[in-house]
Motif scaffolding. Structure first.
Motif, PDB file in Angstrom:
ATOM      1  N   LEU A  70     -26.335 -71.001 -21.178  1.00  0.00           N
ATOM      2  CA  LEU A  70     -26.612 -70.562 -22.547  1.00  0.00           C
ATOM      3  C   LEU A  70     -28.009 -70.984 -22.981  1.00  0.00           C
ATOM      4  N   VAL A  71     -28.339 -72.250 -22.774  1.00  0.00           N
ATOM      5  CA  VAL A  71     -29.634 -72.740 -23.254  1.00  0.00           C
ATOM      6  C   VAL A  71     -30.776 -72.103 -22.452  1.00  0.00           C
ATOM      7  N   ARG A  72     -30.545 -71.815 -21.163  1.00  0.00           N
ATOM      8  CA  ARG A  72     -31.579 -71.130 -20.373  1.00  0.00           C
ATOM      9  C   ARG A  72     -31.860 -69.741 -20.943  1.00  0.00           C
ATOM     10  N   THR A 110     -34.508 -68.834 -31.458  1.00  0.00           N
ATOM     11  CA  THR A 110     -35.034 -70.128 -31.913  1.00  0.00           C
ATOM     12  C   THR A 110     -34.015 -70.838 -32.792  1.00  0.00           C
ATOM     13  N   GLY A 111     -33.424 -70.096 -33.728  1.00  0.00           N
ATOM     14  CA  GLY A 111     -32.399 -70.684 -34.584  1.00  0.00           C
ATOM     15  C   GLY A 111     -31.199 -71.147 -33.795  1.00  0.00           C
ATOM     16  N   ALA A 112     -30.806 -70.361 -32.787  1.00  0.00           N
ATOM     17  CA  ALA A 112     -29.662 -70.738 -31.954  1.00  0.00           C
ATOM     18  C   ALA A 112     -29.955 -72.001 -31.160  1.00  0.00           C
ATOM     19  N   LEU A 113     -31.186 -72.156 -30.685  1.00  0.00           N
ATOM     20  CA  LEU A 113     -31.558 -73.372 -29.959  1.00  0.00           C
ATOM     21  C   LEU A 113     -31.484 -74.602 -30.863  1.00  0.00           C
ATOM     22  N   LEU A 114     -31.960 -74.471 -32.095  1.00  0.00           N
ATOM     23  CA  LEU A 114     -31.872 -75.588 -33.045  1.00  0.00           C
ATOM     24  C   LEU A 114     -30.415 -75.904 -33.362  1.00  0.00           C
ATOM     25  N   PHE A 160     -20.962 -68.213 -32.975  1.00  0.00           N
ATOM     26  CA  PHE A 160     -21.506 -67.004 -33.599  1.00  0.00           C
ATOM     27  C   PHE A 160     -23.028 -67.043 -33.594  1.00  0.00           C
ATOM     28  N   VAL A 161     -23.585 -68.185 -33.975  1.00  0.00           N
ATOM     29  CA  VAL A 161     -25.039 -68.339 -33.997  1.00  0.00           C
ATOM     30  C   VAL A 161     -25.617 -68.224 -32.591  1.00  0.00           C
ATOM     31  N   TRP A 162     -24.965 -68.850 -31.611  1.00  0.00           N
ATOM     32  CA  TRP A 162     -25.459 -68.786 -30.227  1.00  0.00           C
ATOM     33  C   TRP A 162     -25.411 -67.363 -29.693  1.00  0.00           C
TER      34      TRP A 162
END
Length: 431
Positions: free
Chosen positions: A348-350, A364-368, A394-396
């Protein structure tokens, strides 16, 4: 109805659920999973390779969680099947992947932004009232809302201060849900193209930080400040960074000047080193040592922990989880589940980093939000509250969807080859 209309409805329902409650989110998540299955069956999911890897890993983790109670029963690690409510949370594992999948049909970004912003402003306003005034109204029993925590006084008899719960009527669901939304708000504040939008996002950030403050949620407030610090350090330059640091300093001063908050922070270290959380973690480690490979079964932490009550003194309330996400996952689903969980989040983070580098504000928002989730996870098992886990998911998932200034996502999918069409969606393309 057409695919895009169906997805818009699902996403709008989910956005409302971020504010209104768990049941609404669960219905939306179930609909998203079902819709993703239909689109996959009809070969209408043109996903990027990194998103496909994340989706497949999520499916593998979900499958393991589904069968882990049966394996625990066969190996003698458990003597019962988990409660339906806990076992049903296995659906939450697929939520982020479902959002990323159905999002190929188009994301109504402005609609979602308006619903989430408006809903959270109202919820924080309600939270402020709950914080200052002892909640006077008894809601219908059908809603199953527990008012006990709203009536808990963290202040003094002369100056009472109560833990806010927003529309959730639950301080942790309220404060942890705010952290999930804080990431996107910070991303828009830092990278929004329009000045008024950046100012609106800044006001939203302030409102979202009020949620953990009024809820007396120590970990959530510290996490919120941490995520803000990461955002200011990496995304903001010049005067806006100075203003942001000044506002953060003001919030810290307000917290330290509040007697109830000073008392709460003073108990935090004691709670971790010898208090309730230390006890819960020690029992979690005991379960891991006894069943390291396959665990006690997904959703079986509580009965397994209570079985040690005579020796450990664990209480009914503390036995629900190990008060640490990674430890709870290991205890319930063993090393197999732990590795799968790590793989899901690594993939996911990749994928999010790739999209962040390409300029996606949503990524960017999802990473934060991802950072906030894992900071909170050090002292909470966040999936225990489905509303919290589904808010982050949901955000991710949205972070993996198409993000452009112009709505290219309005274009429909070609069922034959998975590519985006230029013409309108056919009436028979239902979900």
């Amino acid at each position: 109805m057409g695919v895009r209309r169906a997805v818009t409805f699902i996403f709008a329902l989910w956005a409302l659920g971020l504010v209104l409650g768990e049941l609404v989110q669960q219905v939306a998540a179930g609909a998203a999973v079902l819709c993703a299955c239909v689109l996959a069956f009809r070969q209408q999911l043109p996903l990027a390779s990194d998103v496909k890897a994340y989706v497949r890993a999520s499916m593998a983790l979900t499958a393991w969680q589904l069968i882990s109670p049966a394996i625990a029963l066969l190996t003698g690690a458990a003597d019962r099947w988990p409660r339906g409510a806990r076992y049903g949370q296995v659906l939450d594992t697929m939520a982020g992947a479902a959002v990323a999948s159905v999002g190929v049909a188009g994301v109504p970004w402005l609609l979602l932004g308006a619903l989430i912003l408006g809903g959270w402003v109202l919820s924080v306003g309600l939270g402020l009232f709950q914080h200052l005034v002892r909640w006077p109204w008894e809601p219908p029993s059908l809603l199953k809302l527990n008012l006990a925590r709203l009536h808990e006084n963290f202040g003094t008899e002369e100056h009472p201060r109560y833990a806010a719960g927003g529309f959730f009527f639950h301080r942790l669901r309220f404060s942890h849900g705010a952290i999930a939304i804080l990431g996107p708000a910070l991303a828009v504040m830092a990278k929004g193209r329009l000045v008024w939008l950046r100012w609106l996002a800044t006001a939203s950030v302030c409102a979202l930080l009020i949620a953990p403050y009024t809820a007396f949620a120590r970990a959530a407030l510290l996490t919120g400040l941490t995520v803000c610090a990461v955002s200011l350090a990496l995304l903001v330059r010049g005067t806006p960074r100075k203003v942001g640091l000044a506002l953060a300093a003001v919030l810290v001063c307000v917290v330290m000047a509040t007697p109830a908050w000073r008392a709460r922070l003073g108990k935090a270290v004691e709670n971790l080193w010898g208090g309730e959380r230390a006890l819960a973690m020690s029992v979690g480690w005991r379960l891991v040592k006894e069943h390291p490979l396959v665990g006690v079964g997904f959703g079986n932490h509580k009965p397994a922990a209570l079985a040690t009550q005579a020796e450990t003194g664990i209480t009914d309330l503390l036995s629900t989880d190990s008060h640490n996400l990674w430890l709870t996952i290991w205890a319930e689903t063993g090393l197999v589940g732990l590795v799968l969980w790590a793989a899901v989040h690594a993939l996911l983070v990749r994928a999010l980093i790739h999209r962040h580098q390409a300029g996606s504000v949503a990524a960017t928002g999802a990473l934060l939000s991802f950072v906030g989730f894992h900071v909170l996870a050090l002292v909470h098992y966040l999936p225990f509250h489905s509303s919290v886990h589904l808010s982050f998911s949901f955000v991710w998932g949205l972070g993996l969807c198409e993000w452009e200034s112009r709505e290219r996502n309005a274009q429909p999918l070609d069922a034959s080859n998975g590519r985006v069409q230029d013409e309108g969606m056919r009436p028979d393309d239902g979900c």
